[in-house]
Enzyme design. Structure first.
Site, PDB file in Angstrom:
ATOM      1  N   ILE A 102       0.879  -1.116  -0.038  1.00  0.00           N
ATOM      2  CA  ILE A 102       0.118   0.056  -0.008  1.00  0.00           C
ATOM      3  C   ILE A 102       0.621   1.368   0.040  1.00  0.00           C
ATOM      4  O   ILE A 102       1.686   1.198   0.851  1.00  0.00           O
ATOM      5  CB  ILE A 102      -0.843  -0.033   1.465  1.00  0.00           C
ATOM      6  N   CYS A 103       0.536   2.104  -0.841  1.00  0.00           N
ATOM      7  CA  CYS A 103       1.357   3.426  -0.981  1.00  0.00           C
ATOM      8  C   CYS A 103       2.806   3.182  -1.098  1.00  0.00           C
ATOM      9  O   CYS A 103       3.304   2.475  -2.020  1.00  0.00           O
ATOM     10  CB  CYS A 103       0.748   4.150   0.255  1.00  0.00           C
ATOM     11  N   VAL A 104       3.353   3.807  -0.215  1.00  0.00           N
ATOM     12  CA  VAL A 104       5.220   3.459  -0.579  1.00  0.00           C
ATOM     13  C   VAL A 104       5.751   2.284   0.030  1.00  0.00           C
ATOM     14  O   VAL A 104       6.979   2.249   0.058  1.00  0.00           O
ATOM     15  CB  VAL A 104       5.857   4.741  -0.086  1.00  0.00           C
ATOM     16  N   ALA A 155      -1.573   2.595  -4.848  1.00  0.00           N
ATOM     17  CA  ALA A 155      -1.263   4.045  -4.659  1.00  0.00           C
ATOM     18  C   ALA A 155      -1.328   4.434  -3.109  1.00  0.00           C
ATOM     19  O   ALA A 155      -0.961   3.935  -2.347  1.00  0.00           O
ATOM     20  CB  ALA A 155      -2.022   4.856  -5.605  1.00  0.00           C
TER      21      ALA A 155
END
Length: 320
Positions: A102-104, A155
């Site tokens: 998830i995300c970074v 993202a």
């Protein structure tokens, strides 16, 4: 029962951590049984969060029998993942375990070498850094999530919800995913290829540049037909000289800048007015509704109608 291991590292982002715990923890099979067993694990019994300390009940050994591993994002400036974490992910990948970020959190998967030669995404603000740091990864900054089968990336936090629901749907079908979505108070699923709905900020122009007046003029005249000759005339330059200096100072062309400015105006109108597509096409200078729809989708990744459905102002509920 399907086991999901959520990997908690130092400086873990609270929302990214809560997303898989909430989605998988709430998912129920048609007979009412839980669809997943969720375990939070990490390299140490306690890790730092953004503004909290988190006790981690399971060590990295919990990855050994997990069917799915989810790696949430960590705050900017967080230490790199410990070598034992990267090795544990590689071993899990070798067993065929599904691994998502998830995300970074995508940076952790990339550091373990799991994304080499694959398409992946992360939060748009970190996409360029991911691409530079891991050149073997095909970074796609304009989508919500990427499903490569075994390895999946998403993202920001909201896209993490989409990705988790997508995995529930893959595992147990649409009905179970729809029920999990209702419990999360969100639509079932946005398509992974849908854009992150971000129009990046226009490249900065040096203070005092001769371009400042023409850029202000463009913003004030978006509703009219603006040509390259019009823009060059505002600076008293030839089209060739103007184009060269514009690219030198902004890294993009005048017409690309103009398109972005028109799209940003259209986004504002879609979010804040109930004007129809035809009217917005004229106000933003697209010329025709057809051109507006085509160019808006090319930049934003979705249609004006879909964008308004997601971000348009909602009418206030009436009292009583």
């Amino acid at each position: 029962m399907h086991t999901v291991a959520v990997l908690a590292l130092d400086d873990v982002i609270a929302l990214d951590l809560a997303t898989p715990i909430g989605v998988f923890g709430r998912a129920r099979l048609p007979d009412g049984r839980g669809a997943y067993r969720v375990r939070v694990c990490g390299p140490r019994p306690e890790v730092r969060g953004e503004a909290f300390g988190l006790r981690v009940p399971h060590g990295l050994e919990a990855l050994a029998d997990a069917d799915t591993i989810v790696v949430p994002g960590c705050a900017y400036g967080a230490p790199p993942p410990p070598p034992e974490v990267l090795e544990a992910l590689r071993v899990a990948a070798g067993r065929g375990t599904r691994i998502a970020s998830i995300c970074v959190g995508a940076f952790v998967l990339a550091a373990a070498g799991l994304l080499d030669g694959l398409a992946a995404t992360t939060h748009w603000i970190a996409a360029e850094t991911l691409a530079k740091r891991f050149p073997l990864v095909e970074v796609r900054p304009d989508v919500l999530y990427v499903d490569n089968g075994q390895f999946l990336t998403s993202a920001g936090a909201a896209a993490g919800l989409d990705l988790c629901l997508h995995m529930v749907r893959r595992d147990h079908g649409s009905a179970v995913a729809a029920d999990a979505a209702r419990l999360s108070v969100m639509a079932l699923e946005r398509e992974g290829g849908q854009a992150q709905f971000i129009v990046h900020e226009q490249p900065p122009v040096p203070r005092g540049s001769a371009l400042e007046p023409v850029l202000a003029w463009i913003e004030d005249n978006l509703g009219r037909d603006i040509t390259l000759a019009d823009m060059a005339a505002q600076c008293g330059m030839s089209e060739r000289t103007f184009s060269r200096r514009f690219r030198e100072q902004t890294g993009t062309t005048p017409l690309q800048w103009l398109l972005r400015a028109r799209v940003r105006r259209a986004q504002y109108l879609l979010e804040n007015t109930d004007h129809g597509v035809e009217r917005i096409a004229g106000q933003a200078g697209f010329g025709s509704p057809t051109a507006f729809r085509e160019r808006f989708k090319r930049v934003v990744g979705t249609t004006p109608q879909a964008y308004r459905a997601s971000f348009g102002a909602r009418p206030r509920a009436r009292a009583g």
